[in-house]
Design an enzyme around this catalytic site. Structure first.
Site, short mmCIF file in Angstrom:
data_model
loop_
_atom_site.label_atom_id
_atom_site.label_comp_id
_atom_site.label_asym_id
_atom_site.label_seq_id
_atom_site.Cartn_x
_atom_site.Cartn_y
_atom_site.Cartn_z
N GLU A 44 0.84 -1.20 0.00
CA GLU A 44 0.00 0.00 0.00
C GLU A 44 0.88 1.26 0.00
O GLU A 44 1.83 1.37 0.76
CB GLU A 44 -0.88 -0.01 1.25
CG GLU A 44 -1.81 1.19 1.38
CD GLU A 44 -2.57 1.19 2.70
OE1 GLU A 44 -3.59 1.89 2.80
OE2 GLU A 44 -2.15 0.48 3.65
N LYS A 117 -10.32 2.59 -1.44
CA LYS A 117 -10.41 1.96 -0.12
C LYS A 117 -11.70 2.35 0.59
O LYS A 117 -12.02 3.52 0.73
CB LYS A 117 -9.19 2.38 0.70
CG LYS A 117 -9.04 1.70 2.06
CD LYS A 117 -7.71 2.12 2.65
CE LYS A 117 -7.43 1.48 4.01
NZ LYS A 117 -6.09 1.86 4.51
N CYS A 154 -5.63 -2.73 2.85
CA CYS A 154 -5.27 -2.67 4.26
C CYS A 154 -6.46 -2.86 5.19
O CYS A 154 -6.93 -3.97 5.35
CB CYS A 154 -4.51 -1.38 4.55
SG CYS A 154 -3.53 -1.46 6.09
#
Length: 292
Positions: A44, A117, A154
């Site tokens: 990331e 995200k 993540c």
């Protein structure tokens, strides 16, 4: 039938210099491809050190739009040259908003689209809500040259709903680029085993391989340090570990999976056949209570 796919999970320490990190990432991808990888997962926000440890307005200057993004263009050319599928994490500016995004680059260098995200953490050392709006793309899958992939980012990896949503759309491999390490309020706490176990559970529950790529090294920002613990890994369809990197060094780990054989196993288990979505209404609520 047999579709053999070699997967590569990677990790490296990020330097303060943007150009140096891009060079390291390119070298990493080239090395993974030389080992036979058809899909390479970088960590990331690999182009810079993790800037979310503190709330500092200057870091918004790192964000760029997807269109004509020089880093994505560079890695699209690299993916085409090497014939690899290459998801690329980047800090996206879109109008007045900013997102933690990933561009999915196919093996011919084409950009298939972007995932933003969805779950944004906020805590000491990981103050992402200051920088990123919650993603508005929804969970997506991508039909690539090597198979159908689903990519979360993540904090998404802690939510089984994310993995299951991608599996339901036809994902054959799950990917999670990551930046995770020590917790500033409790430096003796080690979340690595929990982190890995959560994702290996997603692999087992959805009966498909999974990759996670993290960074390594100690990074400092305005007096706050985070030690990233690496441990990038590849899980098999049953949640068993196929490969794992160490906690400290730049590494590439690879594993070869058979997507057709896995699909047959997934079908034989019946976990998707036997779902009861009409009973899952509480999943669409925040408090676990159906609307009155």
């Amino acid at each position: 039938m047999s579709r053999q796919l070699t997967l590569a999970a990677t990790q490296f320490a990020c330097a303060p210099d943007h150009a140096s990190n891009l060079d390291t990432a390119e070298h990493t991808v080239r090395e993974a491809a030389s080992r036979g990888a058809g899909l390479v997962l970088l960590q990331e926000l690999f182009a810079d050190q993790y800037f979310c440890k503190r709330q500092e307005t200057s870091h918004f200057e790192l964000a760029k739009p997807l269109d004509n993004h020089p880093d994505i263009a560079r890695f699209a050319a690299l993916a085409k040259e090497l014939g690899v599928v290459l998801p690329i994490s980047f800090f996206e500016k879109a109008g007045q908003s900013h997102f933690n995004s990933i561009a999915i680059i196919d093996a011919d260098g084409s950009i298939l689209g972007v995932y933003r995200k969805s779950h944004i953490p906020d805590g000491p050392g990981y103050q992402e809500k200051y920088y990123f709006s919650p993603g508005d793309t929804g969970f997506k899958v991508w039909h690539t040259a090597v198979g159908c992939i689903g990519v979360g980012i993540c904090w998404d990896q802690w939510f089984p709903e994310c993995a299951r949503s991608m599996a339901l759309q036809g994902a054959e491999v799950l990917l999670y680029p990551t930046a995770i390490g020590s917790e500033p309020p409790d430096p003796d706490y080690d979340s690595q085993p929990h982190w890995e176990t959560a994702m290996r559970g997603h692999a087992a529950a959805n009966i498909m391989p999974l990759l996670a790529s993290n960074r390594v090294g100690v990074e400092s920002q305005s007096g706050r340090d985070v030690t990233f613990y690496g441990s990038s890994f590849i899980s098999g369809w049953d949640g068993q570990l196929l490969a794992r990197a160490g906690r400290d060094n730049n590494e590439i780990v690879t594993a070869t999976v058979d997507l057709d054989a896995t699909a047959a196993i997934r079908g034989s288990w019946g976990v998707f056949r036997d779902r009861r979505p009409e009973l899952y209404g509480v999943l669409s609520t925040l408090d676990g209570q159906r609307a009155r």
